[in-house]
Design an enzyme around this catalytic site. Structure first.
Site, short mmCIF file in Angstrom:
data_model
loop_
_atom_site.label_atom_id
_atom_site.label_comp_id
_atom_site.label_asym_id
_atom_site.label_seq_id
_atom_site.Cartn_x
_atom_site.Cartn_y
_atom_site.Cartn_z
NE ARG A 74 -3.83 -1.84 2.44
CZ ARG A 74 -5.06 -2.35 1.50
NH1 ARG A 74 -5.20 -1.25 0.37
NH2 ARG A 74 -5.99 -3.25 1.70
N GLY A 111 -7.01 -1.20 -6.73
CA GLY A 111 -8.42 -0.63 -6.51
C GLY A 111 -8.49 0.81 -6.29
N GLY A 113 -7.35 3.20 -4.03
CA GLY A 113 -6.34 4.00 -3.97
C GLY A 113 -5.38 4.10 -5.06
CB ILE A 135 -12.10 -8.96 -2.22
CG1 ILE A 135 -11.75 -8.23 -0.93
CG2 ILE A 135 -11.01 -9.98 -2.84
CD1 ILE A 135 -11.69 -9.07 0.55
CG ASP A 136 -13.13 -4.13 -0.57
OD1 ASP A 136 -13.14 -5.24 0.12
OD2 ASP A 136 -12.31 -3.29 -0.21
CG MET A 178 -12.12 -8.50 4.81
SD MET A 178 -10.41 -8.67 4.03
CE MET A 178 -9.33 -8.53 5.35
CD GLU A 231 -13.20 -4.77 6.36
OE1 GLU A 231 -12.74 -5.24 7.31
OE2 GLU A 231 -13.06 -4.46 5.32
CD GLN A 283 -13.82 -12.27 4.05
OE1 GLN A 283 -14.86 -11.96 3.93
NE2 GLN A 283 -13.12 -11.81 5.20
O1 F6P Z 1 -9.50 -3.82 -0.02
C1 F6P Z 1 -9.54 -4.99 0.44
C2 F6P Z 1 -9.51 -5.45 1.85
O2 F6P Z 1 -9.46 -6.77 1.85
C3 F6P Z 1 -10.69 -4.68 2.47
O3 F6P Z 1 -11.96 -5.55 2.37
C4 F6P Z 1 -10.14 -4.56 3.98
O4 F6P Z 1 -10.74 -3.70 4.60
C5 F6P Z 1 -8.70 -4.00 3.76
O5 F6P Z 1 -8.19 -4.50 2.37
C6 F6P Z 1 -7.64 -4.80 4.53
O6 F6P Z 1 -6.41 -4.35 4.38
P1 F6P Z 1 -5.15 -4.76 4.86
O7 F6P Z 1 -4.56 -5.89 3.91
O8 F6P Z 1 -4.04 -3.50 4.78
O9 F6P Z 1 -5.35 -5.00 6.30
#
Ligand code: F6P
Length: 357
Positions: A74, A111, A113, A135-136, A178, A231, A283
């Site tokens: 990220r 996605g 960002g 996945i969102d 998620m 979530e 997931q």
């Molecule tokens: O955007 C995908 C996702 O899995 C979301 O569903 C979740 O809120 C987030 O990423 C979790 O992020 P990380 O992998 O940085 O904990």
């Protein structure tokens, strides 16, 4: 000769490899000579010039493999213009690496960002093509993202498993799904898994209505209740708070997440035995489902076509059952949320599912 840079950024998901394979195969099969520069670990690879040269062989045998052969990370958009800890201008560094390698374009898989930064690079004059992963399924400009269906399958199988143990013990089960700030994943997995209550961010819930539904089920002779909670689900009271106030509440960390809060309150209000299950990152893991393998391959092939035609500045998306090119400026910075008045919500309610509203 085409010189293509490729990277995967943000949270990973299933079918990233399938999508990259689609891009590369379609270009190779056209007979076009191509050099592929795979930037490692998302934008970081592009910023610091960390890449490996790839050939078509690297994309063989990866259709069914989860994760990403390039790695991901990220790199928040909100700090992308800030210098790094050594004073490096990250945007300028990405441009310099692009020009140094004489790239014709960047293929960026990501996605929300990721798309903001991709659009910034486009504005800075780089040729960019993107592919919608998450996945969102919350990416604006496309009805579907790859990774979503695989995650629905996984979250559904969790709910299926919980169903049998919940029935044996006569318990209330809260399963946290998620999806970040949207409810697509929870809604679909919840419906597929036969959840009795589904809580999503787009429909703030009233805990008393949820407790009432649990009690009604008991009266009707149902010993257990399955609740799928996104979530990002939020109560009606919390939805009234300002962003700052809500963040303050979350920072208090009374509960690890909203599911635990929902579970605790139901237990208090109904006296029922409640358990919480959080499948979390599983997931996002494992092999892509057949739908995603096909879908991501198709998107990849169409991205390859755009590159061969020198058409840049687009996300390859999916709208009304067709693969389309969507200008990046129409995608970046927008969130696709579920419409609380959508037909699927009404149909779920007709099936007796409560949204706690
Ligand atoms: O955007 C995908 C996702 O899995 C979301 O569903 C979740 O809120 C987030 O990423 C979790 O992020 P990380 O992998 O940085 O904990």
């Amino acid at each position: 000769m085409k010189r293509i840079g490729m990277l995967t950024s943000g949270g990973d998901c299933q079918a990233l490899n399938a999508a990259m394979r689609g891009v590369v195969k379609s270009i190779y099969n056209s007979g076009q000579e191509v050099e592929i520069y795979g930037f490692l670990n998302g934008y970081r690879g592009l910023i610091y010039g960390d890449f490996k040269m790839l050939t078509s062989r690297d994309f063989s045998g990866i259709l069914t493999i989860g994760g990403t052969i390039l790695g991901s990370s990220r790199t928040p958009f909100k700090t992308i213009k800030d210098p790094d800890e050594n004073g490096l201008d990250k945007v300028e560094a990405m441009k310099q690496n692009y020009y140094k390698l004489k790239l014709d374009c960047l293929v960026i898989l990501g996605g929300n960002g990721t798309h903001k930064t991709a659009n910034l690079l486009r504005q800075e004059g780089l040729n960019v093509i993107t592919l919608p992963k998450t996945i969102d399924n919350d990416l604006y400009g496309t009805d579907m993202t790859f990774g979503f269906q695989s995650a629905v399958d996984l979250a559904t199988s969790v709910i299926d498993c919980i169903h049998t143990t919940a029935a044996s013990h006569g318990r209330v089960f809260v399963i946290e799904v998620m999806g970040h700030k949207v409810g697509y994943l929870t809604l679909n997995a919840g419906m597929a898994g036969g959840a009795d209550i589904i809580l999503i961010p787009e429909i703030p819930f009233d805990i008393d209505k949820i407790a009432k539904k649990v009690e009604q089920r008991l009266k009707d002779g149902n010993r257990f209740t399955i609740i799928a909670v996104a979530e990002g689900a939020i109560s009606k009271e919390d939805a009234k708070l300002s962003k700052k106030e809500y963040q303050k509440k979350l920072n208090n960390k009374k509960y690890p997440s909203v599911s635990y809060e929902v579970a605790d309150l139901i237990q208090q209000k109904t006296g029922q035995e409640v358990r919480v299950t959080v499948p979390g990152h599983m997931q996002r893991g494992g092999s892509p489902c057949p739908y995603d393998r096909v879908f991501a391959s198709r998107l990849g092939a169409e991205a390859g076509k755009l590159i061969l035609e020198d058409e840049y500045g687009f996300m390859v998306g999916y709208r009304n059952r067709e693969i389309v090119k969507v200008p990046l400026e129409d995608v970046a910075g927008k969130l696709k949320m579920l419409d609380p008045d959508a037909a699927i919500i009404k149909e779920a309610k007709m099936l007796g599912i409560s949204f706690g509203d």
